[in-house]
Design a protein around this motif. Structure first.
Motif, PDB file in Angstrom:
ATOM      1  N   ARG A   1      20.617 -53.085  34.916  1.00  0.00           N
ATOM      2  CA  ARG A   1      19.602 -53.344  35.946  1.00  0.00           C
ATOM      3  C   ARG A   1      18.258 -53.693  35.310  1.00  0.00           C
ATOM      4  NH1 ARG A   1      22.272 -49.143  38.984  1.00  0.00           N
ATOM      5  NH2 ARG A   1      20.922 -47.578  38.022  1.00  0.00           N
ATOM      6  N   ALA A   2      17.943 -53.008  34.219  1.00  0.00           N
ATOM      7  CA  ALA A   2      16.675 -53.284  33.529  1.00  0.00           C
ATOM      8  C   ALA A   2      16.662 -54.709  32.974  1.00  0.00           C
ATOM      9  CB  ALA A   2      16.473 -52.269  32.406  1.00  0.00           C
ATOM     10  N   LEU A   3      17.780 -55.140  32.422  1.00  0.00           N
ATOM     11  CA  LEU A   3      17.870 -56.502  31.909  1.00  0.00           C
ATOM     12  C   LEU A   3      17.683 -57.530  33.025  1.00  0.00           C
ATOM     13  CD1 LEU A   3      20.878 -56.241  29.408  1.00  0.00           C
ATOM     14  CD2 LEU A   3      18.516 -56.818  28.829  1.00  0.00           C
ATOM     15  N   ARG A   4      18.299 -57.278  34.182  1.00  0.00           N
ATOM     16  CA  ARG A   4      18.192 -58.227  35.291  1.00  0.00           C
ATOM     17  C   ARG A   4      16.757 -58.314  35.802  1.00  0.00           C
ATOM     18  NH1 ARG A   4      23.052 -55.242  37.005  1.00  0.00           N
ATOM     19  NH2 ARG A   4      24.843 -56.348  36.129  1.00  0.00           N
ATOM     20  N   ARG A   5      16.046 -57.211  35.787  1.00  0.00           N
ATOM     21  CA  ARG A   5      14.639 -57.238  36.208  1.00  0.00           C
ATOM     22  C   ARG A   5      13.797 -58.089  35.261  1.00  0.00           C
ATOM     23  NH1 ARG A   5      15.584 -51.657  37.549  1.00  0.00           N
ATOM     24  NH2 ARG A   5      14.752 -51.018  35.507  1.00  0.00           N
ATOM     25  N   GLU A   6      14.256 -58.194  34.019  1.00  0.00           N
ATOM     26  CA  GLU A   6      13.537 -58.998  33.019  1.00  0.00           C
ATOM     27  C   GLU A   6      14.011 -60.454  32.997  1.00  0.00           C
ATOM     28  OE1 GLU A   6      14.318 -56.949  29.402  1.00  0.00           O
ATOM     29  OE2 GLU A   6      13.211 -55.132  29.980  1.00  0.00           O
ATOM     30  N   GLY A   7      14.855 -60.831  33.966  1.00  0.00           N
ATOM     31  CA  GLY A   7      15.351 -62.204  34.015  1.00  0.00           C
ATOM     32  C   GLY A   7      16.493 -62.480  33.060  1.00  0.00           C
ATOM     33  N   ARG A   8      17.232 -61.444  32.690  1.00  0.00           N
ATOM     34  CA  ARG A   8      18.377 -61.584  31.796  1.00  0.00           C
ATOM     35  C   ARG A   8      19.657 -61.215  32.542  1.00  0.00           C
ATOM     36  NH1 ARG A   8      16.783 -64.333  27.469  1.00  0.00           N
ATOM     37  NH2 ARG A   8      18.531 -63.449  26.279  1.00  0.00           N
TER      38      ARG A   8
ATOM     39  N   HIS B   1      23.269 -60.429  26.127  1.00  0.00           N
ATOM     40  CA  HIS B   1      22.602 -60.809  27.376  1.00  0.00           C
ATOM     41  C   HIS B   1      21.995 -62.190  27.203  1.00  0.00           C
ATOM     42  CE1 HIS B   1      18.534 -59.704  25.781  1.00  0.00           C
ATOM     43  NE2 HIS B   1      19.199 -58.722  25.173  1.00  0.00           N
ATOM     44  N   VAL B   2      21.969 -62.950  28.316  1.00  0.00           N
ATOM     45  CA  VAL B   2      21.497 -64.338  28.291  1.00  0.00           C
ATOM     46  C   VAL B   2      20.405 -64.522  29.337  1.00  0.00           C
ATOM     47  CG1 VAL B   2      23.742 -65.175  27.501  1.00  0.00           C
ATOM     48  CG2 VAL B   2      23.240 -65.116  29.949  1.00  0.00           C
ATOM     49  N   GLU B   3      19.642 -65.588  29.189  1.00  0.00           N
ATOM     50  CA  GLU B   3      18.574 -65.866  30.136  1.00  0.00           C
ATOM     51  C   GLU B   3      19.164 -66.330  31.469  1.00  0.00           C
ATOM     52  OE1 GLU B   3      14.474 -68.519  30.427  1.00  0.00           O
ATOM     53  OE2 GLU B   3      16.115 -69.176  29.160  1.00  0.00           O
ATOM     54  N   ALA B   4      18.743 -65.686  32.555  1.00  0.00           N
ATOM     55  CA  ALA B   4      19.281 -66.000  33.880  1.00  0.00           C
ATOM     56  C   ALA B   4      18.994 -67.448  34.276  1.00  0.00           C
ATOM     57  CB  ALA B   4      18.708 -65.047  34.921  1.00  0.00           C
TER      58      ALA B   4
ATOM     59  N   VAL C   1      32.575 -64.870  36.147  1.00  0.00           N
ATOM     60  CA  VAL C   1      31.169 -64.648  36.472  1.00  0.00           C
ATOM     61  C   VAL C   1      31.117 -63.801  37.737  1.00  0.00           C
ATOM     62  CG1 VAL C   1      28.934 -65.682  36.996  1.00  0.00           C
ATOM     63  CG2 VAL C   1      30.516 -66.881  35.485  1.00  0.00           C
ATOM     64  N   ALA C   2      30.481 -62.636  37.654  1.00  0.00           N
ATOM     65  CA  ALA C   2      30.310 -61.770  38.823  1.00  0.00           C
ATOM     66  C   ALA C   2      28.976 -62.116  39.479  1.00  0.00           C
ATOM     67  CB  ALA C   2      30.338 -60.300  38.412  1.00  0.00           C
ATOM     68  N   PHE C   3      29.007 -62.331  40.806  1.00  0.00           N
ATOM     69  CA  PHE C   3      27.800 -62.700  41.538  1.00  0.00           C
ATOM     70  C   PHE C   3      27.366 -61.602  42.500  1.00  0.00           C
ATOM     71  CE2 PHE C   3      29.531 -66.809  40.296  1.00  0.00           C
ATOM     72  CZ  PHE C   3      28.396 -67.523  39.940  1.00  0.00           C
ATOM     73  N   HIS C   4      26.065 -61.549  42.772  1.00  0.00           N
ATOM     74  CA  HIS C   4      25.532 -60.636  43.775  1.00  0.00           C
ATOM     75  C   HIS C   4      26.080 -61.060  45.143  1.00  0.00           C
ATOM     76  CE1 HIS C   4      22.704 -58.578  46.406  1.00  0.00           C
ATOM     77  NE2 HIS C   4      22.351 -57.825  45.376  1.00  0.00           N
ATOM     78  N   PRO C   5      26.604 -60.129  45.941  1.00  0.00           N
ATOM     79  CA  PRO C   5      27.251 -60.506  47.216  1.00  0.00           C
ATOM     80  C   PRO C   5      26.292 -61.120  48.239  1.00  0.00           C
ATOM     81  CG  PRO C   5      27.010 -58.115  47.035  1.00  0.00           C
ATOM     82  CD  PRO C   5      26.659 -58.683  45.697  1.00  0.00           C
ATOM     83  N   VAL C   6      25.002 -60.855  48.117  1.00  0.00           N
ATOM     84  CA  VAL C   6      24.031 -61.378  49.084  1.00  0.00           C
ATOM     85  C   VAL C   6      23.179 -62.490  48.477  1.00  0.00           C
ATOM     86  CG1 VAL C   6      22.085 -60.823  50.585  1.00  0.00           C
ATOM     87  CG2 VAL C   6      23.951 -59.177  50.309  1.00  0.00           C
ATOM     88  N   LYS C   7      22.602 -62.232  47.305  1.00  0.00           N
ATOM     89  CA  LYS C   7      21.690 -63.193  46.681  1.00  0.00           C
ATOM     90  C   LYS C   7      22.415 -64.322  45.952  1.00  0.00           C
ATOM     91  CE  LYS C   7      18.183 -59.611  45.957  1.00  0.00           C
ATOM     92  NZ  LYS C   7      17.356 -58.889  44.952  1.00  0.00           N
ATOM     93  N   ASP C   8      23.719 -64.145  45.710  1.00  0.00           N
ATOM     94  CA  ASP C   8      24.528 -65.156  45.022  1.00  0.00           C
ATOM     95  C   ASP C   8      23.984 -65.489  43.633  1.00  0.00           C
ATOM     96  OD1 ASP C   8      26.836 -66.726  45.013  1.00  0.00           O
ATOM     97  OD2 ASP C   8      25.716 -68.532  45.546  1.00  0.00           O
ATOM     98  N   GLN C   9      23.404 -64.493  42.975  1.00  0.00           N
ATOM     99  CA  GLN C   9      22.913 -64.652  41.611  1.00  0.00           C
ATOM    100  C   GLN C   9      23.892 -64.004  40.638  1.00  0.00           C
ATOM    101  OE1 GLN C   9      20.078 -66.368  40.546  1.00  0.00           O
ATOM    102  NE2 GLN C   9      20.168 -67.081  42.667  1.00  0.00           N
ATOM    103  N   PRO C  10      24.064 -64.574  39.435  1.00  0.00           N
ATOM    104  CA  PRO C  10      25.006 -63.995  38.472  1.00  0.00           C
ATOM    105  C   PRO C  10      24.564 -62.606  38.017  1.00  0.00           C
ATOM    106  CG  PRO C  10      23.700 -65.727  37.448  1.00  0.00           C
ATOM    107  CD  PRO C  10      23.399 -65.784  38.898  1.00  0.00           C
ATOM    108  N   LEU C  11      25.513 -61.681  38.007  1.00  0.00           N
ATOM    109  CA  LEU C  11      25.244 -60.309  37.590  1.00  0.00           C
ATOM    110  C   LEU C  11      25.822 -60.006  36.211  1.00  0.00           C
ATOM    111  CD1 LEU C  11      26.043 -58.385  40.909  1.00  0.00           C
ATOM    112  CD2 LEU C  11      23.781 -59.044  40.039  1.00  0.00           C
ATOM    113  N   HIS C  12      26.929 -60.677  35.872  1.00  0.00           N
ATOM    114  CA  HIS C  12      27.599 -60.402  34.601  1.00  0.00           C
ATOM    115  C   HIS C  12      28.527 -61.562  34.285  1.00  0.00           C
ATOM    116  CE1 HIS C  12      30.318 -58.524  31.656  1.00  0.00           C
ATOM    117  NE2 HIS C  12      29.333 -57.688  31.420  1.00  0.00           N
TER     118      HIS C  12
END
Length: 221
Positions: free
Chosen positions: A21-28, A44-47, A80-91
């Motif tokens: 979660r911390a990585l995702r908050r940093e745009g990773r 981890h990669v840049e979102a 690629v796992a996506f957020h169910p609402v935001k459709d952003q990659p999670l992993h």
């Protein structure tokens, strides 16, 4: 196939939901490289860059060179796992490739020369049973798409995997049956004019559907 993509990455020191979660908050985006007879490598990669490459439309069928600390690792995206609402990659899961490795991939089908099909010119409809083909490919010879020529096909004709010339380095992952990819069926406008043609087309379409259902049941068992 498409040119290899390059994706910069950094080693992921900490694991767990909190660290992710911390990585995702940093745009990773957390990811892992596995396979190839080596231990899994958490990264981890840049979102923003990952989203750009996902937007190319061929990310999942492309070789992705992961750059870590000045070294490149040859990989293929596997999930690629996506957020169910935001459709952003999670992993993201990347499979580590050796040059001579073979992998199973899903390749889209493109039908060509439709204007050269007598059945389609008469008003027939191309009924696509499979929009993608499951193939086993050499890792450096993954095709972007499979072209299927419909030249000369009439209403009632079917296209099976045995009639498709696959590119060098690729074979069908399904080997237990000569499955149907598409059929040419008659539209309703042709039914009133030629009942026999319509009946033959309906039989071909129903047979293709039944064949696919039987194949899926066998696979699930």
């Amino acid at each position: 196939m498409s040119d290899a993509l390059t994706l910069p990455a950094e080693t992921r020191e900490r694991a767990g939901k909190g660290a992710s979660r911390a990585l995702r908050r940093e745009g990773r985006v957390p990811a892992v490289i596995y396979g190839g007879g080596e231990d899994p490598a958490p990264i981890h990669v840049e979102a923003k860059e990952l989203n750009r490459q996902l937007g190319t439309g061929h990310f999942m069928n492309s070789i992705v060179m992961i750059e870590i600390g000045g070294k490149k690792v040859r990989t293929l995206p596997k999930d690629v796992a996506f957020h169910p609402v935001k459709d952003q990659p999670l992993h993201v899961d990347f499979f580590r490739l050796s040059k001579d490795s073979k992998i199973e991939v899903s390749i889209p089908v493109v039908f060509i020369n439709e204007e050269a099909s007598p059945g389609l010119k008469k008003g027939g409809v191309l009924n696509v049973v499979r929009h993608d083909l499951e193939l086993v490919c050499e890792s450096d010879k993954i095709p972007d798409e499979i072209h299927i020529d419909v030249t000369g096909l009439e209403v009632g004709d079917s296209i099976h995997i045995s009639s498709v010339q696959l590119p060098a380095g690729s074979v069908s992952a399904i080997t237990d049956r000569d499955f149907t990819i598409a059929t040419i069926v008659a539209p309703s406008a042709m039914k009133s004019q030629d009942g026999s043609t319509d009946e033959e087309a309906d039989v071909a379409a129903e047979a293709a559907a039944e064949e696919e259902e039987a194949g899926e049941e066998e696979t699930s068992e």
